[in-house]
Design a protein around this motif. Structure first.
Motif, mmCIF file in Angstrom:
data_model
loop_
_atom_site.group_PDB
_atom_site.id
_atom_site.type_symbol
_atom_site.label_atom_id
_atom_site.label_comp_id
_atom_site.label_asym_id
_atom_site.label_seq_id
_atom_site.Cartn_x
_atom_site.Cartn_y
_atom_site.Cartn_z
ATOM 1 N N PRO A 195 36.575 41.222 31.932
ATOM 2 C CA PRO A 195 36.005 41.045 33.406
ATOM 3 C C PRO A 195 36.989 41.005 34.022
ATOM 4 C CG PRO A 195 35.159 39.809 32.089
ATOM 5 C CD PRO A 195 36.008 40.257 31.243
ATOM 6 N N LEU A 196 38.014 40.447 33.953
ATOM 7 C CA LEU A 196 39.712 40.565 35.240
ATOM 8 C C LEU A 196 39.863 42.141 34.974
ATOM 9 C CD1 LEU A 196 41.449 39.287 37.539
ATOM 10 C CD2 LEU A 196 42.723 38.549 35.072
ATOM 11 N N LEU A 197 39.628 42.509 34.485
ATOM 12 C CA LEU A 197 40.134 44.003 34.465
ATOM 13 C C LEU A 197 39.972 45.044 35.031
ATOM 14 C CD1 LEU A 197 43.085 46.113 33.300
ATOM 15 C CD2 LEU A 197 42.245 46.354 31.345
ATOM 16 N N LEU A 198 38.020 44.855 35.294
ATOM 17 C CA LEU A 198 37.245 45.237 35.572
ATOM 18 C C LEU A 198 36.997 45.582 36.624
ATOM 19 C CD1 LEU A 198 34.102 44.926 33.493
ATOM 20 C CD2 LEU A 198 35.537 47.069 33.541
ATOM 21 N N VAL A 199 37.682 44.031 37.535
ATOM 22 C CA VAL A 199 37.874 44.142 39.200
ATOM 23 C C VAL A 199 38.880 44.694 39.947
ATOM 24 C CG1 VAL A 199 37.870 41.917 40.586
ATOM 25 C CG2 VAL A 199 36.294 41.831 38.773
ATOM 26 N N ILE A 200 40.258 44.201 38.854
ATOM 27 C CA ILE A 200 41.432 45.259 39.465
ATOM 28 C C ILE A 200 41.135 46.591 38.945
ATOM 29 C CG2 ILE A 200 43.954 45.886 38.428
ATOM 30 C CD1 ILE A 200 44.104 42.981 37.622
ATOM 31 N N ALA A 201 40.179 47.281 37.999
ATOM 32 C CA ALA A 201 40.335 48.713 38.222
ATOM 33 C C ALA A 201 39.447 49.185 39.819
ATOM 34 C CB ALA A 201 39.297 49.180 37.221
ATOM 35 N N ILE A 202 38.421 48.721 39.599
ATOM 36 C CA ILE A 202 37.205 49.090 40.907
ATOM 37 C C ILE A 202 38.130 48.673 41.959
ATOM 38 C CG2 ILE A 202 35.204 47.752 42.103
ATOM 39 C CD1 ILE A 202 34.277 46.979 39.586
ATOM 40 N N ILE A 203 39.385 47.690 42.485
ATOM 41 C CA ILE A 203 39.162 47.032 43.806
ATOM 42 C C ILE A 203 40.382 48.721 44.297
ATOM 43 C CG2 ILE A 203 41.340 45.867 44.777
ATOM 44 C CD1 ILE A 203 39.687 42.959 43.464
ATOM 45 N N LEU A 204 41.078 48.797 42.838
ATOM 46 C CA LEU A 204 41.580 49.666 43.163
ATOM 47 C C LEU A 204 40.885 50.819 42.971
ATOM 48 C CD1 LEU A 204 44.943 49.069 40.202
ATOM 49 C CD2 LEU A 204 45.149 49.167 42.881
ATOM 50 N N GLY B 199 38.848 47.564 30.334
ATOM 51 C CA GLY B 199 38.408 46.599 30.273
ATOM 52 C C GLY B 199 36.388 46.658 30.758
ATOM 53 N N LEU B 200 36.119 47.528 29.979
ATOM 54 C CA LEU B 200 34.518 47.364 29.646
ATOM 55 C C LEU B 200 34.518 46.929 27.471
ATOM 56 C CD1 LEU B 200 32.573 50.719 30.669
ATOM 57 C CD2 LEU B 200 32.543 48.015 31.349
ATOM 58 N N PRO C 211 42.785 38.412 15.522
ATOM 59 C CA PRO C 211 43.702 37.662 16.194
ATOM 60 C C PRO C 211 43.540 37.214 16.724
ATOM 61 C CG PRO C 211 43.514 40.593 16.807
ATOM 62 C CD PRO C 211 42.373 40.250 15.930
ATOM 63 N N SER C 212 43.984 36.376 17.027
ATOM 64 C CA SER C 212 43.950 34.725 18.290
ATOM 65 C C SER C 212 43.719 35.341 19.736
ATOM 66 C CB SER C 212 45.363 34.028 18.818
ATOM 67 O OG SER C 212 45.899 34.149 18.483
ATOM 68 N N VAL C 213 44.808 36.501 19.960
ATOM 69 C CA VAL C 213 44.678 36.579 21.387
ATOM 70 C C VAL C 213 43.049 37.375 21.904
ATOM 71 C CG1 VAL C 213 44.996 39.217 20.929
ATOM 72 C CG2 VAL C 213 45.548 38.383 23.027
ATOM 73 N N VAL C 214 42.023 37.577 21.191
ATOM 74 C CA VAL C 214 41.319 38.286 21.148
ATOM 75 C C VAL C 214 39.836 36.894 22.393
ATOM 76 C CG1 VAL C 214 38.470 38.711 20.053
ATOM 77 C CG2 VAL C 214 40.300 39.799 19.084
ATOM 78 N N ARG C 215 40.298 35.530 21.415
ATOM 79 C CA ARG C 215 39.728 34.726 22.427
ATOM 80 C C ARG C 215 39.520 34.564 24.013
ATOM 81 N NH1 ARG C 215 42.689 28.970 22.415
ATOM 82 N NH2 ARG C 215 44.741 30.134 21.576
ATOM 83 N N HIS C 216 41.033 35.256 24.078
ATOM 84 C CA HIS C 216 40.681 36.028 25.870
ATOM 85 C C HIS C 216 40.653 36.886 26.194
ATOM 86 C CE1 HIS C 216 44.488 31.988 25.705
ATOM 87 N NE2 HIS C 216 44.228 32.881 24.731
ATOM 88 N N PHE C 217 39.761 37.988 25.722
ATOM 89 C CA PHE C 217 38.994 39.006 26.270
ATOM 90 C C PHE C 217 38.204 37.896 26.738
ATOM 91 C CE2 PHE C 217 40.809 42.365 22.656
ATOM 92 C CZ PHE C 217 42.084 42.396 22.958
ATOM 93 N N LYS C 218 37.448 37.241 27.048
ATOM 94 C CA LYS C 218 36.407 36.901 27.685
ATOM 95 C C LYS C 218 36.887 37.138 29.144
ATOM 96 C CE LYS C 218 33.448 34.816 24.402
ATOM 97 N NZ LYS C 218 32.663 33.154 23.804
ATOM 98 N N TRP C 219 37.601 36.288 30.011
ATOM 99 C CA TRP C 219 38.035 36.584 30.968
ATOM 100 C C TRP C 219 39.346 37.854 31.229
ATOM 101 C CZ3 TRP C 219 43.838 35.824 32.031
ATOM 102 C CH2 TRP C 219 44.051 35.669 31.376
ATOM 103 N N MET C 220 39.393 38.000 30.376
ATOM 104 C CA MET C 220 40.593 39.307 30.382
ATOM 105 C C MET C 220 39.965 40.880 31.047
ATOM 106 S SD MET C 220 43.847 39.034 28.208
ATOM 107 C CE MET C 220 44.322 39.944 28.149
#
Length: 60
Positions: free
Chosen positions: A47-56, A15-16, A36-45
């Motif tokens: 932080p979302l992965l960070l939040v999921i890791a912290i919650i778990l 996530g970091l 790659p075009s998927v990199v533009r989605h990393f702006k929200w993916m």
């Protein structure tokens, strides 16, 4: 139990990295035209992965 913490640590590091690449702090390649075009989605993916890791981590 230890395996769960290792998985969450890996998710946190990923996530970091995704957040850093998405916001331009880290470079995925030296040529931005080849990014790659998927990199533009990393702006929200990232932080979302960070939040999921912290919650778990808190839940386990």
């Amino acid at each position: 139990m230890l395996a769960a913490y290792i998985d969450e640590f890996i998710m946190f590091c990923a996530g970091l990295w995704m957040t850093g690449v998405g916001f331009g702090y880290l470079w995925l390649s030296s040529n931005p035209a080849r990014r790659p075009s998927v990199v533009r989605h990393f702006k929200w993916m990232g932080p979302l992965l960070l939040v999921i890791a912290i919650i778990l981590a808190v839940a386990s």
